[in-house]
Scaffold this motif. Structure first.
Motif, PDB file in Angstrom:
ATOM      1  N   CYS A 193     -41.921  21.623  22.771  1.00  0.00           N
ATOM      2  CA  CYS A 193     -42.190  20.204  22.561  1.00  0.00           C
ATOM      3  C   CYS A 193     -41.703  19.799  21.162  1.00  0.00           C
ATOM      4  O   CYS A 193     -41.533  20.635  20.284  1.00  0.00           O
ATOM      5  N   PRO A 194     -41.468  18.514  20.959  1.00  0.00           N
ATOM      6  CA  PRO A 194     -40.963  18.072  19.652  1.00  0.00           C
ATOM      7  C   PRO A 194     -42.044  18.074  18.583  1.00  0.00           C
ATOM      8  O   PRO A 194     -41.750  17.851  17.414  1.00  0.00           O
ATOM      9  N   SER A 195     -43.287  18.306  19.009  1.00  0.00           N
ATOM     10  CA  SER A 195     -44.441  18.232  18.123  1.00  0.00           C
ATOM     11  C   SER A 195     -44.761  16.754  17.836  1.00  0.00           C
ATOM     12  O   SER A 195     -43.901  15.888  17.970  1.00  0.00           O
ATOM     13  N   CYS A 196     -45.988  16.497  17.496  1.00  0.00           N
ATOM     14  CA  CYS A 196     -46.397  15.144  17.113  1.00  0.00           C
ATOM     15  C   CYS A 196     -47.721  15.257  16.379  1.00  0.00           C
ATOM     16  O   CYS A 196     -48.170  16.370  16.062  1.00  0.00           O
TER      17      CYS A 196
ATOM     18  N   ARG B 173     -50.557  15.255  17.314  1.00  0.00           N
ATOM     19  CA  ARG B 173     -51.621  16.026  17.977  1.00  0.00           C
ATOM     20  C   ARG B 173     -51.437  17.531  17.836  1.00  0.00           C
ATOM     21  O   ARG B 173     -52.296  18.295  18.242  1.00  0.00           O
ATOM     22  N   ALA B 174     -50.250  17.930  17.326  1.00  0.00           N
ATOM     23  CA  ALA B 174     -49.940  19.367  17.296  1.00  0.00           C
ATOM     24  C   ALA B 174     -50.993  20.139  16.512  1.00  0.00           C
ATOM     25  O   ALA B 174     -51.422  19.707  15.444  1.00  0.00           O
TER      26      ALA B 174
ATOM     27  N   MET C  13     -45.567  25.097  23.485  1.00  0.00           N
ATOM     28  CA  MET C  13     -46.137  23.758  23.425  1.00  0.00           C
ATOM     29  C   MET C  13     -47.222  23.679  22.366  1.00  0.00           C
ATOM     30  O   MET C  13     -48.005  24.616  22.183  1.00  0.00           O
ATOM     31  N   GLY C  14     -47.262  22.496  21.695  1.00  0.00           N
ATOM     32  CA  GLY C  14     -48.093  22.370  20.508  1.00  0.00           C
ATOM     33  C   GLY C  14     -49.549  22.042  20.726  1.00  0.00           C
ATOM     34  O   GLY C  14     -50.360  22.194  19.817  1.00  0.00           O
ATOM     35  N   CYS C  15     -49.922  21.544  21.914  1.00  0.00           N
ATOM     36  CA  CYS C  15     -51.325  21.190  22.104  1.00  0.00           C
ATOM     37  C   CYS C  15     -51.651  21.168  23.584  1.00  0.00           C
ATOM     38  O   CYS C  15     -50.840  21.545  24.422  1.00  0.00           O
TER      39      CYS C  15
ATOM     40  N   VAL D  30     -52.136  18.551  25.539  1.00  0.00           N
ATOM     41  CA  VAL D  30     -51.785  17.369  26.336  1.00  0.00           C
ATOM     42  C   VAL D  30     -50.837  17.743  27.473  1.00  0.00           C
ATOM     43  O   VAL D  30     -51.149  17.588  28.646  1.00  0.00           O
ATOM     44  N   ASN D  31     -49.653  18.248  27.095  1.00  0.00           N
ATOM     45  CA  ASN D  31     -48.703  18.695  28.109  1.00  0.00           C
ATOM     46  C   ASN D  31     -48.589  20.212  28.136  1.00  0.00           C
ATOM     47  O   ASN D  31     -47.892  20.766  28.982  1.00  0.00           O
ATOM     48  N   GLY D  32     -49.219  20.858  27.181  1.00  0.00           N
ATOM     49  CA  GLY D  32     -49.065  22.301  27.021  1.00  0.00           C
ATOM     50  C   GLY D  32     -49.357  23.099  28.276  1.00  0.00           C
ATOM     51  O   GLY D  32     -48.470  23.789  28.798  1.00  0.00           O
TER      52      GLY D  32
HETATM   53  S1  SF4 Z   1     -47.350  18.975  23.608  1.00  0.00           S
HETATM   54 FE1  SF4 Z   1     -48.875  18.076  22.263  1.00  0.00          FE
HETATM   55  S2  SF4 Z   1     -48.087  18.450  20.201  1.00  0.00           S
HETATM   56 FE2  SF4 Z   1     -46.373  18.734  21.586  1.00  0.00          FE
HETATM   57  S3  SF4 Z   1     -45.417  16.712  21.592  1.00  0.00           S
HETATM   58 FE3  SF4 Z   1     -46.794  16.810  23.365  1.00  0.00          FE
HETATM   59  S4  SF4 Z   1     -48.679  15.867  22.610  1.00  0.00           S
HETATM   60 FE4  SF4 Z   1     -47.460  16.383  20.794  1.00  0.00          FE
END
Ligand code: SF4
Length: 365
Positions: A273-276, A278-279, A306-308, A310-312
């Motif tokens: 993921c591009p990170s955001c 929420r990471a 994946m950083g979190c 949400v979609n992880g």
């Molecule tokens: S997976 Fe989580 S951290 Fe990664 S871009 Fe999506 S919402 Fe942001």
């Protein structure tokens, strides 16, 4: 059950030819080419670079031939190379014949700058036919035939296509059709249109290239955009990504473009993921470390980083292997199932370990 990858488009139907052992044209996979940067006359250095390109997955390699010493080296290079060697000839028609005699798998000619090329077509066609050597008519915006330059004023798509089709027609007059055509320009928009015109007007296989595309970053984007636009229409039978970078990089980018379009089986694919905001982990470092740890993996493997949450979990579940991170921990997924939860500092080593285990399973099956 493994689903067949969706195809981007039906390939344009073309004539077929063999460049050494590599089939070119519809019915054959789109192949990846590159070009050596060594002095061709330095046989050892050239063969060493060809070996590196071969290891990187290059299908066909081109070597420059600007001097008699280079022409003299072609036979040894063509014999010892593990992949077909194409001789690249500008200015001197005598080197076209030398390359054919030397057993090169194909010869690229630039009709725009070979002296009195049209007068030589009959002889070239005869020699190429005798040796079973295909010819690539390689038109380049920077060295467009002066007649076309006079007619169009600049290297327009029509001028590039007309130059190539004119030369192809001269070969056709001698009943020689083992031709591949390229019409390169540094502007992807001009280049795409030139190839579209060719695709409408002939059935020869086409070699795609954005010439002088620039340093790696810019050249990669220009080539990916242009090749994507053409391959989406089924146009393109061989590709070369021209970069001001070591040629092995060209091959890597070429493979990645074809894999992205499902024109080559995907090997290692990192879904990160591009990170955001929420990471909950450093996704960039994680993705880089996993990519570096798995470099060179030959089996198809989709790894989600994946950083979190949400979609992880969703992406990690869809991949062969994945991690959904959060709260200083990583949930490790294998084939859709959570197999363990590890502290953040163990995510990379766990993913690499599991990837190796999956790769072993695939190789043994
Ligand atoms: S997976 Fe989580 S951290 Fe990664 S871009 Fe999506 S919402 Fe942001």
């Amino acid at each position: 059950m493994t689903m067949a990858a969706p195809v981007v488009s039906e390939r344009r139907r073309t004539r077929q030819l063999m460049v050494g052992s590599v089939g070119v044209g519809s019915g054959f996979p789109v192949s990846v080419q590159s070009m050596t940067t060594t002095v061709t006359a330095d046989v050892n250095a050239t063969l060493q670079q060809i070996a590196e390109l071969t290891a990187a997955g290059c299908d066909i390699v081109r070597v420059a031939c600007p001097s008699q010493d280079d022409a003299d080296a072609l036979s040894a290079i063509a014999t010892k190379s593990q992949i077909p060697v194409v001789a690249d000839i500008h200015f001197q028609p005598k080197y076209v014949f030398a390359a054919i005699e030397a057993g090169c798998a194909a010869v690229r000619v630039n009709p725009g700058n070979i002296k009195r090329f049209d007068d030589k077509v009959r002889e070239i066609a005869a020699a190429a036919r005798d040796h079973g050597t295909p010819i690539r008519i390689g038109v380049n915006a920077g060295s467009l035939d002066p007649r076309l330059m006079a007619k169009y004023g600049r290297a327009t798509p029509e001028a590039l296509a007309e130059s190539a089709l004119w030369e192809a027609s001269l070969f056709a007059e001698h009943d020689f059709h083992d031709l591949k055509i390229s019409v390169k320009h540094n502007d992807p928009v001009v280049m795409v249109r030139a190839y579209e015109i060719l695709a409408e007007r002939c059935d020869y296989p086409l070699h795609l290239g954005v010439t002088e595309a620039g340093p790696a970053f810019q050249g990669t984007i220009k080539s990916a955009v242009a090749f994507g636009a053409l391959l989406r229409q089924g146009i393109g039978d061989t590709i070369r990504v021209s970069l001001s970078a070591p040629p092995v990089e060209e091959v890597k980018v070429g493979h990645q473009i074809l894999q992205s379009l499902n024109l080559r089986p995907r090997k290692l694919e990192i879904v990160s993921c591009p990170s955001c905001g929420r990471a909950q982990v450093d996704v960039y470092t994680l993705a880089e470390q996993v990519t570096a740890g798995l470099e060179g993996m030959e089996v198809p493997l989709r790894v989600a980083v994946m950083g979190c949450v949400v979609n992880g979990p969703g992406e990690a579940r869809e991949a062969d292997l994945g991690v959904a991170s959060g709260n200083g921990k990583g949930q490790i997924f294998v084939k859709g199932q959570v197999i363990k939860t590890v502290p953040e500092h163990q995510i990379v080593e766990t993913l690499i370990e599991e990837a190796m285990r999956l790769a072993d399973e695939v190789s043994q099956s």
